[in-house]
Scaffold this motif. Structure first.
Motif, PDB file in Angstrom:
ATOM      1  N   LEU A  65      36.746  17.647  37.309  1.00 13.72           N
ATOM      2  CA  LEU A  65      36.571  16.207  37.103  1.00 13.72           C
ATOM      3  C   LEU A  65      37.868  15.414  37.216  1.00 13.72           C
ATOM      4  CD1 LEU A  65      34.470  13.990  36.225  1.00 13.72           C
ATOM      5  CD2 LEU A  65      35.292  14.382  33.900  1.00 13.72           C
ATOM      6  N   LEU A  66      38.972  16.002  36.796  1.00 17.29           N
ATOM      7  CA  LEU A  66      40.235  15.267  36.718  1.00 17.29           C
ATOM      8  C   LEU A  66      41.103  15.496  37.949  1.00 17.29           C
ATOM      9  CD1 LEU A  66      41.169  16.015  32.998  1.00 17.29           C
ATOM     10  CD2 LEU A  66      39.845  14.097  33.905  1.00 17.29           C
ATOM     11  N   ASN A  67      41.869  14.467  38.301  1.00 18.54           N
ATOM     12  CA  ASN A  67      42.822  14.623  39.397  1.00 18.54           C
ATOM     13  C   ASN A  67      44.137  15.193  38.840  1.00 18.54           C
ATOM     14  OD1 ASN A  67      44.544  12.455  38.458  1.00 18.54           O
ATOM     15  ND2 ASN A  67      43.131  10.979  39.419  1.00 18.54           N
ATOM     16  N   MET A  68      45.079  15.466  39.715  1.00 21.50           N
ATOM     17  CA  MET A  68      46.336  16.112  39.306  1.00 21.50           C
ATOM     18  C   MET A  68      47.123  15.255  38.310  1.00 21.50           C
ATOM     19  SD  MET A  68      46.324  19.066  40.601  1.00 21.50           S
ATOM     20  CE  MET A  68      47.989  19.634  40.403  1.00 21.50           C
ATOM     21  N   GLU A  69      47.164  13.954  38.534  1.00 24.11           N
ATOM     22  CA  GLU A  69      47.894  13.076  37.616  1.00 24.11           C
ATOM     23  C   GLU A  69      47.260  13.113  36.224  1.00 24.11           C
ATOM     24  OE1 GLU A  69      49.867   8.657  37.562  1.00 24.11           O
ATOM     25  OE2 GLU A  69      47.943   8.861  38.577  1.00 24.11           O
ATOM     26  N   GLU A  70      45.940  13.074  36.173  1.00 24.75           N
ATOM     27  CA  GLU A  70      45.243  13.124  34.884  1.00 24.75           C
ATOM     28  C   GLU A  70      45.489  14.448  34.173  1.00 24.75           C
ATOM     29  OE1 GLU A  70      41.685  10.062  36.278  1.00 24.75           O
ATOM     30  OE2 GLU A  70      41.391  12.225  36.476  1.00 24.75           O
ATOM     31  N   TRP A  71      45.466  15.551  34.936  1.00 28.28           N
ATOM     32  CA  TRP A  71      45.780  16.855  34.329  1.00 28.28           C
ATOM     33  C   TRP A  71      47.204  16.868  33.790  1.00 28.28           C
ATOM     34  CZ3 TRP A  71      42.531  19.796  32.260  1.00 28.28           C
ATOM     35  CH2 TRP A  71      41.291  20.055  32.827  1.00 28.28           C
ATOM     36  N   GLY A  72      48.092  16.197  34.480  1.00 32.63           N
ATOM     37  CA  GLY A  72      49.481  16.130  34.031  1.00 32.63           C
ATOM     38  C   GLY A  72      49.605  15.458  32.667  1.00 32.63           C
ATOM     39  N   TYR A  73      48.866  14.389  32.470  1.00 34.83           N
ATOM     40  CA  TYR A  73      48.913  13.705  31.167  1.00 34.83           C
ATOM     41  C   TYR A  73      48.204  14.523  30.088  1.00 34.83           C
ATOM     42  CZ  TYR A  73      51.359   9.733  32.983  1.00 34.83           C
ATOM     43  OH  TYR A  73      52.338   8.931  33.533  1.00 34.83           O
ATOM     44  N   PHE A  74      47.124  15.214  30.463  1.00 32.18           N
ATOM     45  CA  PHE A  74      46.487  16.134  29.515  1.00 32.18           C
ATOM     46  C   PHE A  74      47.506  17.186  29.052  1.00 32.18           C
ATOM     47  CE2 PHE A  74      44.929  20.495  29.280  1.00 32.18           C
ATOM     48  CZ  PHE A  74      44.246  20.438  28.068  1.00 32.18           C
ATOM     49  N   LYS A  75      48.208  17.779  30.009  1.00 26.14           N
ATOM     50  CA  LYS A  75      49.183  18.831  29.685  1.00 26.14           C
ATOM     51  C   LYS A  75      50.345  18.290  28.861  1.00 26.14           C
ATOM     52  CE  LYS A  75      48.012  21.684  33.645  1.00 26.14           C
ATOM     53  NZ  LYS A  75      48.388  22.111  34.996  1.00 26.14           N
ATOM     54  N   ARG A  76      50.728  17.044  29.129  1.00 30.18           N
ATOM     55  CA  ARG A  76      51.797  16.432  28.340  1.00 30.18           C
ATOM     56  C   ARG A  76      51.393  16.392  26.866  1.00 30.18           C
ATOM     57  NH1 ARG A  76      54.562  10.625  29.697  1.00 30.18           N
ATOM     58  NH2 ARG A  76      54.711  11.606  31.735  1.00 30.18           N
ATOM     59  N   GLY A  77      50.150  16.041  26.602  1.00 33.25           N
ATOM     60  CA  GLY A  77      49.661  16.020  25.223  1.00 33.25           C
ATOM     61  C   GLY A  77      49.461  17.415  24.654  1.00 33.25           C
ATOM     62  N   ARG A  78      48.893  18.286  25.438  1.00 33.35           N
ATOM     63  CA  ARG A  78      48.624  19.652  24.974  1.00 33.35           C
ATOM     64  C   ARG A  78      49.905  20.383  24.615  1.00 33.35           C
ATOM     65  NH1 ARG A  78      47.076  23.669  29.490  1.00 33.35           N
ATOM     66  NH2 ARG A  78      49.315  23.398  29.733  1.00 33.35           N
ATOM     67  N   ASN A  79      50.948  20.176  25.399  1.00 39.70           N
ATOM     68  CA  ASN A  79      52.197  20.921  25.219  1.00 39.70           C
ATOM     69  C   ASN A  79      53.190  20.238  24.284  1.00 39.70           C
ATOM     70  OD1 ASN A  79      51.120  22.750  27.040  1.00 39.70           O
ATOM     71  ND2 ASN A  79      52.218  21.891  28.793  1.00 39.70           N
ATOM     72  N   ALA A  80      52.854  19.055  23.812  1.00 35.71           N
ATOM     73  CA  ALA A  80      53.781  18.308  22.957  1.00 35.71           C
ATOM     74  C   ALA A  80      53.943  18.989  21.601  1.00 35.71           C
ATOM     75  CB  ALA A  80      53.277  16.884  22.767  1.00 35.71           C
ATOM     76  N   ASN A  81      55.145  18.893  21.053  1.00 36.37           N
ATOM     77  CA  ASN A  81      55.388  19.438  19.718  1.00 36.37           C
ATOM     78  C   ASN A  81      54.861  18.461  18.684  1.00 36.37           C
ATOM     79  OD1 ASN A  81      56.668  21.813  20.466  1.00 36.37           O
ATOM     80  ND2 ASN A  81      58.641  20.779  20.711  1.00 36.37           N
ATOM     81  N   SER A  82      53.874  18.913  17.948  1.00 37.49           N
ATOM     82  CA  SER A  82      53.274  18.078  16.914  1.00 37.49           C
ATOM     83  C   SER A  82      53.713  18.578  15.551  1.00 37.49           C
ATOM     84  CB  SER A  82      51.749  18.143  17.021  1.00 37.49           C
ATOM     85  OG  SER A  82      51.161  17.458  15.949  1.00 37.49           O
ATOM     86  N   TYR A  83      53.941  17.647  14.653  1.00 41.67           N
ATOM     87  CA  TYR A  83      54.348  18.024  13.307  1.00 41.67           C
ATOM     88  C   TYR A  83      53.168  18.027  12.349  1.00 41.67           C
ATOM     89  CZ  TYR A  83      58.876  17.545  15.399  1.00 41.67           C
ATOM     90  OH  TYR A  83      59.956  17.700  16.230  1.00 41.67           O
ATOM     91  N   THR A  84      51.997  17.745  12.881  1.00 43.43           N
ATOM     92  CA  THR A  84      50.783  17.854  12.079  1.00 43.43           C
ATOM     93  C   THR A  84      50.065  19.133  12.483  1.00 43.43           C
ATOM     94  OG1 THR A  84      49.515  16.568  13.672  1.00 43.43           O
ATOM     95  CG2 THR A  84      50.521  15.360  11.851  1.00 43.43           C
ATOM     96  N   HIS A  85      49.191  19.591  11.629  1.00 44.41           N
ATOM     97  CA  HIS A  85      48.485  20.846  11.882  1.00 44.41           C
ATOM     98  C   HIS A  85      46.984  20.625  11.922  1.00 44.41           C
ATOM     99  CE1 HIS A  85      52.260  22.899  11.358  1.00 44.41           C
ATOM    100  NE2 HIS A  85      52.412  22.355  10.161  1.00 44.41           N
ATOM    101  N   ALA A  86      46.321  21.536  12.602  1.00 43.81           N
ATOM    102  CA  ALA A  86      44.869  21.498  12.674  1.00 43.81           C
ATOM    103  C   ALA A  86      44.280  21.699  11.281  1.00 43.81           C
ATOM    104  CB  ALA A  86      44.384  22.602  13.610  1.00 43.81           C
ATOM    105  N   LYS A  87      43.263  20.902  10.956  1.00 45.17           N
ATOM    106  CA  LYS A  87      42.648  21.015   9.638  1.00 45.17           C
ATOM    107  C   LYS A  87      41.537  22.057   9.619  1.00 45.17           C
ATOM    108  CE  LYS A  87      43.560  16.206   8.835  1.00 45.17           C
ATOM    109  NZ  LYS A  87      43.072  15.170   9.666  1.00 45.17           N
ATOM    110  N   ASN A  88      40.552  21.889  10.492  1.00 39.45           N
ATOM    111  CA  ASN A  88      39.382  22.767  10.471  1.00 39.45           C
ATOM    112  C   ASN A  88      39.200  23.535  11.775  1.00 39.45           C
ATOM    113  OD1 ASN A  88      38.510  21.934   7.847  1.00 39.45           O
ATOM    114  ND2 ASN A  88      37.858  20.006   8.771  1.00 39.45           N
ATOM    115  N   THR A  89      40.309  23.820  12.435  1.00 37.70           N
ATOM    116  CA  THR A  89      40.217  24.512  13.715  1.00 37.70           C
ATOM    117  C   THR A  89      41.510  25.277  13.978  1.00 37.70           C
ATOM    118  OG1 THR A  89      39.606  24.186  16.030  1.00 37.70           O
ATOM    119  CG2 THR A  89      41.088  22.564  15.076  1.00 37.70           C
ATOM    120  N   ASN A  90      41.515  26.053  15.038  1.00 41.29           N
ATOM    121  CA  ASN A  90      42.723  26.819  15.360  1.00 41.29           C
ATOM    122  C   ASN A  90      43.712  25.979  16.160  1.00 41.29           C
ATOM    123  OD1 ASN A  90      42.204  27.097  18.245  1.00 41.29           O
ATOM    124  ND2 ASN A  90      40.572  28.510  17.685  1.00 41.29           N
TER     125      ASN A  90
END
Length: 136
Positions: A65-90
């Motif tokens: 469904l997504l083009n390369m640019e959209e996947w790039g922004y998805f990956k930017r979010g997925r790979n970002a260092n977050s200081y919050t943790h998942a509550k009810n999931t892995n």
């Protein structure tokens, strides 16, 4: 003052994307005639939970469904260092949902309203069809 979305990190994009997607879902549920706050909150979880968002991303990948640019922004979010943790999931599911939200944030800030609406409507359709394996 316009924000340059290209300079924002994935967490900032996800911060906005979370709110934007939530508003789409709330408007959709109200349009369906739901009005009781407890029911709205319960039903909205089927769309906005980390598990649902991760399952939607997997379905997007399956359907190309997504083009390369959209996947790039998805990956930017997925790979970002977050200081919050998942509550009810892995952690993996949480990171996938952060990527999903970053994608939505990017589309909003880039002014790609038609594409944003297309993707959100696609998400709503798949949640309502109940064909998201991970979300169960």
């Amino acid at each position: 003052m316009a924000v340059d979305y290209r300079q924002l990190n994935g967490i900032a994009l996800a911060y906005l994307g979370d709110a934007v997607y939530e508003v789409f879902i709330r408007e959709h549920l109200l349009a369906k005639g739901m009005a009781k706050p407890n029911r709205l909150q319960h039903v909205a979880t089927n769309y906005v939970s980390a598990k649902a968002q991760a399952a939607l991303i997997e379905k997007m990948q399956e359907e190309d469904l997504l083009n390369m640019e959209e996947w790039g922004y998805f990956k930017r979010g997925r790979n970002a260092n977050s200081y919050t943790h998942a509550k009810n999931t892995n952690v993996l599911t949480y990171r996938m949902s952060t990527g999903f939200e970053a994608l939505i944030g990017y589309l909003q800030l880039a002014g790609k309203r038609e594409r944003l609406n297309e993707i959100v409507q696609w998400c709503i359709m798949h949640v309502e069809k109940g064909d998201l394996s991970r979300a169960k």
